[in-house]
Write an enzyme that holds these catalytic residues in place. Structure first.
Site, mmCIF file in Angstrom:
data_model
loop_
_atom_site.group_PDB
_atom_site.id
_atom_site.type_symbol
_atom_site.label_atom_id
_atom_site.label_comp_id
_atom_site.label_asym_id
_atom_site.label_seq_id
_atom_site.Cartn_x
_atom_site.Cartn_y
_atom_site.Cartn_z
ATOM 1 C CE1 TYR A 12 -3.172 2.981 0.588
ATOM 2 C CE2 TYR A 12 -2.723 2.822 2.950
ATOM 3 C CZ TYR A 12 -3.332 3.463 1.884
ATOM 4 O OH TYR A 12 -4.099 4.573 2.111
ATOM 5 C CG PHE A 74 7.704 0.925 2.340
ATOM 6 C CD1 PHE A 74 7.035 1.903 3.052
ATOM 7 C CD2 PHE A 74 8.566 1.323 1.329
ATOM 8 C CE1 PHE A 74 7.214 3.240 2.767
ATOM 9 C CE2 PHE A 74 8.757 2.662 1.032
ATOM 10 C CZ PHE A 74 8.077 3.621 1.750
ATOM 11 C CB ALA A 75 9.544 -5.690 2.925
ATOM 12 C CB ALA A 76 7.777 -4.838 8.174
ATOM 13 C CB SER A 78 2.457 -4.217 9.192
ATOM 14 O OG SER A 78 1.580 -4.680 8.173
ATOM 15 C CE1 TYR A 142 4.580 -3.150 12.319
ATOM 16 C CE2 TYR A 142 3.074 -1.686 13.479
ATOM 17 C CZ TYR A 142 3.892 -1.945 12.400
ATOM 18 O OH TYR A 142 4.022 -1.019 11.394
ATOM 19 C CG ASN A 171 -4.478 5.705 12.072
ATOM 20 O OD1 ASN A 171 -4.734 4.528 12.272
ATOM 21 N ND2 ASN A 171 -4.280 6.561 13.071
ATOM 22 C CG LEU A 191 -12.571 3.632 10.923
ATOM 23 C CD1 LEU A 191 -13.606 2.585 11.323
ATOM 24 C CD2 LEU A 191 -12.485 4.746 11.960
#
Length: 345
Positions: A12, A74-76, A78, A142, A171, A191
């Site tokens: 994303y 960003f690879a994790a 989560s 996390y 967020n 959300l």
């Protein structure tokens, strides 16, 4: 023209950063194992290497195949809830994969590294808005794993001179304003897309966890930052690392919106009701989490372009209503996972 490696670039936030890099003329290589990412989220003309960061040999091959001016990571794993069921997995994987990547960057002579970190480092802070001086008290495995990754990067700088920036964002929300990219998680835990899917009839009614918090309408308040603004922040801090020191930033709009306000915004933008029910509070949910972005603004000139809740929801609604099955609605490009070239260019 610079060249950057983006790990998790089919996900994303990562895919929006890749798009922003390409739009300003940079070359990008994406490394993603596609557990959560999508081939269709990788823009045309961007090389995709399908691999896992635990595969150190493969990571080294990527650095041998291209000369990178910087890494955006960003690879994790989560998911906060999952991390509390599998804490050892989160702690081990998120730390070791970051360390593998940082070590490979050092060996290849790459000296800039931007980490996608998290506001989950702050647990239940005592004051709002949350700035960079707030105490680090992760409330989940996390959050702890991201703090461990930041600590590893601190040592990589002290020992090897790998300058890094960690963006602790709140967020991430919304979608590319031109409709090229959006949010497509399995499972979805955020959300705004949950409310949109409820309005579209794609899932069961939304559950609002608690209406008795000490907030104006009794529901939790959170800070939502548009994913395009978040991408801009990543590019700005990467550029600053070329001459500046390692740094840590909190990233948000500096404004909070309640669960009820989010539901009302989705209903207003979509013209549809958001079916929902009221449930009990979730353990550990703070009443308010809002970021201070003053340091990021001061140091880089960043400011959110899509700060309004309606602006954020409008872009998320436009993408999801056009792609109700997410990226499965789109024809994935025919990409071949070719090995990296033999020589650095």
């Amino acid at each position: 023209m610079a060249r950057f490696l983006v790990t998790g670039g089919a996900g994303y936030v990562g895919s929006h950063v890749v798009l922003a890099l390409r739009e300003r003329g940079d070359e990008v290589v994406v490394l993603d194992d596609l557990r959560q990412g999508h081939r269709a989220a990788v823009p045309v003309g961007v090389e995709l290497v399908v691999a896992n960061l635990a595969d150190r040999r493969r990571v080294d091959e990527v650095f041998a195949g291209w000369r990178f001016d910087g890494v955006l990571h960003f690879a994790a794993l989560s998911l906060v809830g999952e991390s509390m069921r599998e804490p050892m997995r989160y702690l081990a994987e998120n730390l070791s994969n970051t360390a593998n990547l940082a070590e490979a960057a050092v060996r290849a002579g790459c000296r800039r590294f931007v980490l996608s970190s998290t506001a989950a480092l702050f647990g239940n802070p005592e004051r709002m808005p949350i700035d960079e001086t707030a105490g680090i008290t992760p409330g989940s495995a996390y959050g702890e794993s991201k703090f461990m990754a930041e600590t590893a990067l601190d040592w990589a700088d002290r020992v090897h001179g790998l300058r890094s920036a960690a963006l602790r964002y709140f967020n991430a929300a919304g979608a590319d304003p031109q409709g090229r990219l959006g949010e497509d998680h399995q499972p979805e835990t955020h959300l705004i897309p949950l409310a949109i899917d409820a309005a579209l009839g794609l899932r069961d009614p939304l559950t609002v966890f608690g209406t008795d918090y000490p907030t104006p309408d009794g529901t939790c308040i959170r800070d939502y930052v548009h994913v395009t603004d978040l991408a801009d922040a990543h590019l700005r801090v990467m550029d600053a690392l070329e001459t500046g020191p390692s740094v840590r930033y909190n990233v948000g709009n500096g404004l909070g919106h309640s669960v009820k306000q989010v539901i009302e915004a989705v209903e207003r933008i979509s013209g549809r009701p958001v079916p929902h029910s009221i449930g009990p509070r979730r353990a550990g949910d703070p009443a308010v989490l809002v970021a201070s972005n003053e340091k990021l603004r001061r140091d880089t000139g960043w400011s959110p372009r899509y700060a309004g809740l309606d602006e954020i929801v409008r872009t998320a609604w436009a993408w999801r209503s056009a792609h109700p099955r997410g990226y499965d609605d789109r024809a994935a490009p025919a990409l071949q996972d070719a090995p990296p070239p033999a020589r650095a260019a």
